[in-house]
Design a protein around this motif. Structure first.
Motif, PDB file in Angstrom:
ATOM      1  N   ALA A   1     -61.218  78.910  62.404  1.00  0.00           N
ATOM      2  CA  ALA A   1     -60.942  80.199  63.159  1.00  0.00           C
ATOM      3  C   ALA A   1     -59.814  80.625  62.517  1.00  0.00           C
ATOM      4  O   ALA A   1     -59.445  81.821  62.863  1.00  0.00           O
ATOM      5  N   GLU A   2     -59.102  79.779  61.717  1.00  0.00           N
ATOM      6  CA  GLU A   2     -57.837  80.540  61.299  1.00  0.00           C
ATOM      7  C   GLU A   2     -57.968  81.352  60.144  1.00  0.00           C
ATOM      8  O   GLU A   2     -57.284  82.491  60.132  1.00  0.00           O
ATOM      9  N   THR A   3     -58.890  81.331  59.195  1.00  0.00           N
ATOM     10  CA  THR A   3     -59.198  81.998  57.960  1.00  0.00           C
ATOM     11  C   THR A   3     -60.434  82.851  58.185  1.00  0.00           C
ATOM     12  O   THR A   3     -60.697  83.674  57.389  1.00  0.00           O
ATOM     13  N   LEU A   4     -61.151  82.580  59.093  1.00  0.00           N
ATOM     14  CA  LEU A   4     -62.587  83.198  59.327  1.00  0.00           C
ATOM     15  C   LEU A   4     -63.486  83.154  57.910  1.00  0.00           C
ATOM     16  O   LEU A   4     -64.276  83.766  57.952  1.00  0.00           O
ATOM     17  N   GLU A   5     -63.329  81.933  57.226  1.00  0.00           N
ATOM     18  CA  GLU A   5     -64.092  81.721  55.855  1.00  0.00           C
ATOM     19  C   GLU A   5     -64.992  80.455  56.161  1.00  0.00           C
ATOM     20  O   GLU A   5     -64.600  79.609  57.110  1.00  0.00           O
ATOM     21  N   ALA A   6     -65.945  80.279  55.139  1.00  0.00           N
ATOM     22  CA  ALA A   6     -66.928  79.029  55.605  1.00  0.00           C
ATOM     23  C   ALA A   6     -66.074  77.894  54.854  1.00  0.00           C
ATOM     24  O   ALA A   6     -65.537  78.140  53.793  1.00  0.00           O
ATOM     25  N   ASN A   7     -65.896  76.779  55.447  1.00  0.00           N
ATOM     26  CA  ASN A   7     -65.352  75.597  55.124  1.00  0.00           C
ATOM     27  C   ASN A   7     -66.337  74.507  55.502  1.00  0.00           C
ATOM     28  O   ASN A   7     -67.006  74.620  56.106  1.00  0.00           O
ATOM     29  N   VAL A   8     -65.981  73.257  54.789  1.00  0.00           N
ATOM     30  CA  VAL A   8     -66.804  71.975  54.779  1.00  0.00           C
ATOM     31  C   VAL A   8     -65.777  70.891  55.161  1.00  0.00           C
ATOM     32  O   VAL A   8     -64.891  70.819  54.244  1.00  0.00           O
ATOM     33  N   VAL A   9     -66.149  70.008  56.005  1.00  0.00           N
ATOM     34  CA  VAL A   9     -65.284  68.879  56.309  1.00  0.00           C
ATOM     35  C   VAL A   9     -66.386  67.672  55.837  1.00  0.00           C
ATOM     36  O   VAL A   9     -67.465  67.838  56.112  1.00  0.00           O
TER      37      VAL A   9
ATOM     38  N   GLY B   1     -62.951  56.342  54.291  1.00  0.00           N
ATOM     39  CA  GLY B   1     -62.851  56.587  55.631  1.00  0.00           C
ATOM     40  C   GLY B   1     -62.072  57.500  56.254  1.00  0.00           C
ATOM     41  O   GLY B   1     -62.198  58.077  57.344  1.00  0.00           O
ATOM     42  N   ASN B   2     -61.345  58.404  55.233  1.00  0.00           N
ATOM     43  CA  ASN B   2     -60.700  59.592  55.590  1.00  0.00           C
ATOM     44  C   ASN B   2     -61.379  60.765  55.673  1.00  0.00           C
ATOM     45  O   ASN B   2     -62.736  60.467  55.353  1.00  0.00           O
ATOM     46  N   TYR B   3     -60.843  61.933  55.876  1.00  0.00           N
ATOM     47  CA  TYR B   3     -61.728  63.097  55.867  1.00  0.00           C
ATOM     48  C   TYR B   3     -61.202  63.968  54.825  1.00  0.00           C
ATOM     49  O   TYR B   3     -60.064  63.801  54.531  1.00  0.00           O
ATOM     50  N   GLY B   4     -62.150  64.838  54.397  1.00  0.00           N
ATOM     51  CA  GLY B   4     -61.575  65.765  53.289  1.00  0.00           C
ATOM     52  C   GLY B   4     -62.245  67.274  53.885  1.00  0.00           C
ATOM     53  O   GLY B   4     -62.982  67.233  54.829  1.00  0.00           O
ATOM     54  N   LEU B   5     -61.578  68.511  53.343  1.00  0.00           N
ATOM     55  CA  LEU B   5     -61.701  69.670  53.619  1.00  0.00           C
ATOM     56  C   LEU B   5     -62.076  70.607  52.485  1.00  0.00           C
ATOM     57  O   LEU B   5     -61.230  70.218  51.383  1.00  0.00           O
TER      58      LEU B   5
END
Length: 176
Positions: free
Chosen positions: A153-161, A167-171
């Motif tokens: 929503a901030e950059t309007l680009e496709a991202n993947v989490v 156990g943590n998360y990546g972007l």
């Protein structure tokens, strides 16, 4: 091959550094002299983690292994990298023409398994609505998936989490 050894949450002793360079140096025969191996050692609780990244013209070779012993982690990561090279030998030969790989040293056993051809068995389409990273992580967890693609929503680009092994998360964000 050049080596860059770093440590996270650990002081890399000279003996440990020399052992890592010696073991990863065995992969030197597959690369040209200008290739550089990045070796990162870290400790998290009782896990000794070794990550090796070797960027080369036309690709990137990366492996990460952990064990309760740092020396065993080094051995495992070298084995993993050799398996990757062996499995992807023909694909690498087709992709890289005058890159930093030396194909004359790819004399593996003929019975070594080749990676099977990629076959897309399902295509899925879905509407992407803009959302925050936190909403995307929540949506991924609700679906029970290991990764989730969304429009930031901030950059309007496709991202993947994605969910990491620890156990943590990546972007993953695009870079232009």
């Amino acid at each position: 091959m050049k080596f860059k050894v770093t440590g996270k949450n650990i002081v890399v002793t000279e003996a440990l550094k020399e052992m890592a360079i010696k073991k990863v140096g065995k992969l030197d025969k597959y690369f040209r002299r200008d290739a550089e191996a990045h070796i990162t050692m870290s400790v998290q609780k009782n896990r000794h983690i070794v990550e090796v990244t070797i960027p080369f013209e036309g690709g990137l070779l990366r492996a990460e292994e952990d064990n309760q012993d740092m020396y065993a982690s080094i051995d495992k990561v070298v084995d993993s990298l050799e398996r990757q090279i062996r499995r992807n030998k023909t694909k690498l030969e087709k992709k890289v023409h005058d890159g930093s790989l030396r194909f004359e040293n790819f004399n593996f056993d003929d019975d070594a398994e080749e990676e099977p051809k990629f076959e897309i068995v399902r295509t899925k389409k879905f509407a992407i609505k803009p959302m925050t990273v936190e909403e995307a992580v929540l949506q991924m967890n609700l679906l029970g998936h290991e990764f989730f693609m969304f429009s930031n929503a901030e950059t309007l680009e496709a991202n993947v989490v994605y969910r990491r092994k620890d156990g943590n998360y990546g972007l993953i964000e695009p870079e232009f």
